[in-house]
Design a protein around this motif. Structure first.
Motif, PDB file in Angstrom:
ATOM      1  N   THR A 251       0.837  -1.199   0.000  1.00 44.14           N
ATOM      2  CA  THR A 251       0.000   0.000   0.000  1.00 44.14           C
ATOM      3  C   THR A 251       0.879   1.259   0.000  1.00 44.14           C
TER       4      THR A 251
ATOM      5  N   ASN B  48       0.066   0.542  -5.235  1.00 45.48           N
ATOM      6  CA  ASN B  48      -1.103   1.365  -4.945  1.00 45.48           C
ATOM      7  C   ASN B  48      -0.713   2.812  -4.750  1.00 45.48           C
TER       8      ASN B  48
ATOM      9  N   VAL C 103       0.032   5.899 -10.170  1.00 46.09           N
ATOM     10  CA  VAL C 103       0.151   4.451 -10.348  1.00 46.09           C
ATOM     11  C   VAL C 103       0.810   4.128 -11.680  1.00 46.09           C
TER      12      VAL C 103
ATOM     13  N   PHE D 204     -10.417  -1.225  -3.415  1.00 42.52           N
ATOM     14  CA  PHE D 204      -9.187  -1.968  -3.674  1.00 42.52           C
ATOM     15  C   PHE D 204      -9.435  -3.465  -3.482  1.00 42.52           C
TER      16      PHE D 204
END
Length: 264
Positions: A13, A37, A44, A76
């Protein structure tokens, strides 16, 4: 020791830059299929291109979502419902006098630094246990043990991560799943460089000098007497995610240059 993560899926993350991107590079180089992410598609896409340039042949994809919110985590997880490795790296930091911190400030640090990892781990941990293998890593900080007076809100959030990781490790004892926290010290990441550049502009002192003074004055117990590199932090994380780290769990793994004087 050769770390081979071929066949493993990894979610990192907050990983379009800095320590998070360094971890993505390390995991991809070890053969993992990585899912990075960031909050925007542009970030991204840029990170995926950079990864393709630096780790040829990397298996990689990305999802744009704000994981500091429940809605972002849900989006997500709908797109990526399973993983073998989860690195909870998303985090924010900043300095502020305690008396100036509002309720909203405290809530923001709790949502981004703590609840993002809680929500992601809650979704992924059970399936890891069912499969009999998994790795969860929380990117905490030496500030979680050595609470900095200039950013108490940050230290609080990092202490919470250490506590959560330890409790989760105990909850999955004997399952083949490990949970650890990693404690970087001040690191030469994109975010830190920007902070140092702002300080340099305000004071007229070169950014390199600002970094040297930061370590000397605010982290005087540092044994390496410098900022850590992103790669040094990423190396510890990749190890914690490996087959070789099967007996490493419930630990707060330090990559802080010896700032913390007390053992354990």
């Amino acid at each position: 020791m050769k770390i081979d993560l071929t066949g493993r899926r990894a979610v990192v993350t907050g990983s379009t830059a800095g320590i998070g991107f360094g971890i993505v590079q390390g995991l991809a180089a070890a053969g993992a299929a990585v899912l990075l992410n960031g909050r925007t598609q542009d970030r991204v896409d840029a990170a995926l291109q950079q990864l393709a340039d630096t780790v040829p042949g990397a298996q990689a994809a990305g999802i744009a979502a704000d994981l500091g919110t429940a809605e972002g985590c849900k989006a997500f997880l709908n797109a990526a419902p399973e993983t073998d490795i989860l690195v909870n790296n998303l985090g924010i930091f900043g300095t502020a006098p305690f008396a100036k911190l509002s309720d909203a400030d405290w809530q923001l640090y709790f949502d981004v630094n703590v609840m993002s990892g809680v929500r992601m781990t809650r979704a992924y941990l059970g399936p890891m246990v069912d499969r009999g293998w998994g790795r969860v890593v929380f990117i905490s900080s030496e500030s979680g043990l050595n609470i900095p007076p200039e950013m108490v809100q940050y230290g609080f959030s990092k202490a919470a991560q250490i506590a959560i990781a330890r409790g989760l490790a105990e909850s999955v004892a004997g399952t083949g799943v490990t949970v650890n926290s990693v404690l970087p010290g001040p690191t030469d990441s994109e975010g830190v460089r920007k902070a140092m550049a702002r300080r340099a502009e305000a004071t007229g002192v070169p950014a390199d000098t600002v970094a040297e003074r930061f370590v000397k004055e605010l982290r005087p117990s540092s044994l390496i007497r410098r900022l850590a590199t992103v790669e040094e932090v990423a190396n510890m994380v990749v190890y914690a995610c490996s087959e070789q780290a099967s007996a490493t769990t419930g630990a707060a793994l330090r990559v802080e240059g010896g700032i913390l004087r007390h053992p354990g």
